[in-house]
Motif scaffolding. Structure first.
Motif, PDB file in Angstrom:
ATOM      1  N   GLN A 237      -8.975  -4.670   3.056  1.00 47.97           N
ATOM      2  CA  GLN A 237      -9.638  -3.365   3.058  1.00 47.97           C
ATOM      3  C   GLN A 237     -10.467  -3.284   1.776  1.00 47.97           C
TER       4      GLN A 237
ATOM      5  N   PHE B 257      -4.654  -3.351  -1.185  1.00 53.98           N
ATOM      6  CA  PHE B 257      -5.778  -3.149  -0.273  1.00 53.98           C
ATOM      7  C   PHE B 257      -6.563  -4.450  -0.091  1.00 53.98           C
TER       8      PHE B 257
ATOM      9  N   ILE C  58       0.561   4.009  -2.918  1.00 53.55           N
ATOM     10  CA  ILE C  58       0.153   5.405  -2.683  1.00 53.55           C
ATOM     11  C   ILE C  58       1.198   6.359  -3.249  1.00 53.55           C
TER      12      ILE C  58
ATOM     13  N   GLN D  91     -11.180   3.478 -10.002  1.00 57.63           N
ATOM     14  CA  GLN D  91     -10.233   4.452 -10.554  1.00 57.63           C
ATOM     15  C   GLN D  91      -9.476   3.845 -11.740  1.00 57.63           C
TER      16      GLN D  91
ATOM     17  N   ASP E 269     -13.354  -1.986   0.773  1.00 61.82           N
ATOM     18  CA  ASP E 269     -13.913  -0.739   0.236  1.00 61.82           C
ATOM     19  C   ASP E 269     -12.838   0.042  -0.534  1.00 61.82           C
ATOM     20  N   LYS E 270     -11.632   0.122   0.044  1.00 64.80           N
ATOM     21  CA  LYS E 270     -10.556   0.836  -0.629  1.00 64.80           C
ATOM     22  C   LYS E 270     -10.123   0.092  -1.899  1.00 64.80           C
TER      23      LYS E 270
ATOM     24  N   GLN F 217     -12.084  -1.669  -3.815  1.00 64.59           N
ATOM     25  CA  GLN F 217     -13.107  -1.418  -4.825  1.00 64.59           C
ATOM     26  C   GLN F 217     -12.970  -0.022  -5.415  1.00 64.59           C
ATOM     27  N   ARG F 218     -12.668   0.971  -4.572  1.00 61.88           N
ATOM     28  CA  ARG F 218     -12.483   2.331  -5.097  1.00 61.88           C
ATOM     29  C   ARG F 218     -11.275   2.394  -6.037  1.00 61.88           C
ATOM     30  N   ALA F 219     -10.215   1.687  -5.687  1.00 62.92           N
ATOM     31  CA  ALA F 219      -9.040   1.662  -6.558  1.00 62.92           C
ATOM     32  C   ALA F 219      -9.364   1.011  -7.896  1.00 62.92           C
TER      33      ALA F 219
ATOM     34  N   ALA G 126      -2.572  -0.726  -6.162  1.00 60.81           N
ATOM     35  CA  ALA G 126      -3.218  -0.314  -4.911  1.00 60.81           C
ATOM     36  C   ALA G 126      -4.391  -1.241  -4.596  1.00 60.81           C
ATOM     37  N   ALA G 127      -5.179  -1.573  -5.604  1.00 65.93           N
ATOM     38  CA  ALA G 127      -6.320  -2.471  -5.388  1.00 65.93           C
ATOM     39  C   ALA G 127      -5.854  -3.819  -4.858  1.00 65.93           C
TER      40      ALA G 127
ATOM     41  N   ILE H  80       0.842  -1.204   0.000  1.00 72.46           N
ATOM     42  CA  ILE H  80       0.000   0.000   0.000  1.00 72.46           C
ATOM     43  C   ILE H  80       0.875   1.251   0.000  1.00 72.46           C
TER      44      ILE H  80
END
Length: 530
Positions: A378, A373, A347, A388, A380-381, A383-385, A369-370, A343
């Motif tokens: 993690q 995470f 980042i 993106q 949720d993070k 999924q957001r990655a 990052a996905a 991670i």
């Protein structure tokens, strides 16, 4: 003059357009695509028309709304006859033929002919690459293949004729079809070694005598480095990347190390206006060495070369390359079950990527990052990655030119990472759907990526309890591992076989064990599951 294609898919469409403009029919254009790009007869007519699997499904649903299909149906038909696909029925083939304006036999043209051969067939080489060496043996009593000095010389001079795609396809087809009595592993090692002589010609081994003399002068006096020499060095980097994808890290590592040493000698005396480009080439080679060591399982050495690559990329002020190196460092940490370190690097990669105008940099930084995470649970993070990354991949389709090191990165990679994250987060149905979406998009001659995506499919089937399908796919990975014997690929095979232990008395797993014995792939697995 047509613009240079920005992707393989655009290159295929451009080629098909040229064929149609020359008066070729749709079946003729599809046949030419099939032979040139080594795709099967169900894929070629779709590529000839520039259609995606989703678009074919939409056309199908417009004509036959009572029998709706999705892109997943198109994908499984195109994967057949591999074990990961499903055989289309005669009715399905007839409808596809209507959509593609061809005959049903055109969609089966790549299947084997089981008729009687002519009484005295004349042997034909599998590809231009194989034509440089001896014919493949067809009986267990065949003489061993030897890399004679004459053959080595021939291969080196055929460097520009060798297409890695053809080489990989020929080897993969042969390992699947060869006489079962042959020691395939031993013969494949000898054949791949012989063919690699051409691919491993030195970075600055140039055929033109004048250019060779100029390069020799540069090696004697780095201050004489000119644009032509560094351009040549940049151009052939892609060959070395593809070499590792096709033939594995054991072969590619030595080439990358040798070329890194050559370029390192040029840095100190390079002219100021070329210094950044020399540093960039050096950074790419250091990253390449680190990548091969990673695939060989030497993680400490891989980290050393990644650090060296990051420093050189910073010295070159190449922000996009810094992003790429940080991404590979994140991947390495996550693979070693150190997701928090992964991670951290991811980042940092995202921060540097934000300073570029490269959607590939943004996408790949989100990709690693996905994975990190997900490994850290993690979700949720993760999924957001992934969201993106998907947005960045769509931006890539807009046609912004990509740096050469992004050659592997496209929509298939996004779907593969989606599958990997879903497996880590225990959603096998989602993982299987994503892996099935990814696989038809991957260039099958990128043996490395193709094998790892197959492994994701198999792992999803194991989690769902579909042991027969999981075992069959592991067998497919074992076959192509004869071409690319990467320790990371063999580790994935061992991990998957360990996961099948509860069903080891089943017929499917016993059949798999026989195949693994044949390819010398038995052994203990790693504890790593990332």
């Amino acid at each position: 003059m047509a613009a240079k294609p920005r992707s393989r898919r655009q290159e295929q469409l451009q080629f098909a357009t040229q064929l149609r403009a020359a008066g070729k029919t749709w079946p003729e254009a599809a046949a030419a695509l099939r032979h040139r790009y080594r795709v099967n007869a169900r894929v070629a007519p779709r590529l000839a028309r520039g259609l995606s699997q989703r678009q074919v499904a939409e056309l199908w649903n417009q004509r036959w709304p009572d029998d709706p299909k999705t892109f997943k149906n198109i994908s499984t038909w195109e994967l057949w006859p591999a074990s990961t696909g499903h055989a289309p029925s005669l009715d399905t083939l007839d409808r596809l033929a209507q959509l593609y304006e061809c005959a049903v036999p055109d969609l089966l043209a790549d299947l084997p002919n089981h008729g009687h051969p002519p009484p005295h067939p004349s042997p034909a080489p599998a590809s231009p690459a194989l034509a440089a060496g001896a014919d493949l043996p067809d009986s267990p009593a065949a003489e061993p293949l030897l890399l004679t000095p004459q053959l080595a010389s021939t291969l080196v001079h055929r460097l520009h004729d060798v297409r890695f795609e053809e080489l990989a396809q020929a080897l993969i087809m042969w390992v699947q079809q060869a006489n079962p009595g042959l020691n395939r592993r031993e013969l494949l090692l000898k054949i791949s070694t012989a063919l690699t002589v051409a691919a491993a010609a030195p970075l600055l081994d140039i055929a033109d005598a004048d250019e060779r003399d100029r390069v020799a002068a540069v090696l004697d006096d780095p201050s004489r480095l000119d644009l032509a020499t560094i351009t040549h060095a940049e151009r052939v980097l892609q060959h070395y990347r593809r070499q590792g994808d096709v033939l594995g890290p054991q072969i590619a590592l030595q080439t990358a190390l040798a070329q890194r040493h050559v370029i390192a000698d040029l840095i100190a005396g390079a002219p100021e206006d070329l210094r950044a480009r020399v540093l960039t080439v050096y950074a790419e080679l250091s990253q390449m060495v680190g990548w091969q060591l990673y695939n060989l399982g030497d993680y400490r050495a891989a980290q050393y070369y990644y650090d060296d690559a990051r420093t050189a990329a910073h010295d070159a002020e190449n922000t996009e390359l810094v992003t790429y190196v940080l991404c590979t460092m994140s991947q390495l940490a996550t693979w070693q079950n150190k997701p928090r370190v992964g991670i951290d690097h991811a980042i940092a990669a995202q921060a540097w990527a934000a300073q570029t105008d490269s959607p590939a940099a943004l996408g790949y930084a989100a990709d690693v990052a996905a994975r990190a995470f997900a490994a850290a649970h993690q979700s949720d993070k993760a999924q957001r990655a992934l969201e993106q990354e998907h947005a960045a991949v769509r931006d890539m389709a807009a046609g912004i030119p990509l740096a050469s090191w992004w050659y592997f990165y496209d929509e298939s990679f996004y779907w593969g990472t989606s599958a990997e994250c879903a497996l880590v987060l225990d959603t096998p149905e989602k993982a299987l759907a994503a892996a099935r979406t990814s696989l038809p998009m991957i260039d099958p001659t990128n043996v490395h990526n193709y094998a790892h995506t197959l492994a994701l499919q198999s792992q999803a089937h194991v989690q769902q309890g579909d042991i027969a399908e999981a075992s069959s796919i592991v067998g497919d990975i074992a076959r192509i591992s004869g071409v690319n014997r990467s320790p990371r690929i063999t580790q994935r095979i061992a991990d998957l076989r360990t996961a099948l232990t509860p069903w080891q008395r089943s017929r499917a797993v016993r059949t798999l064990d026989d195949l693994l014995d044949h390819y010398w792939l038995t052994g203990s697995s790693s504890t790593n599951k990332s």
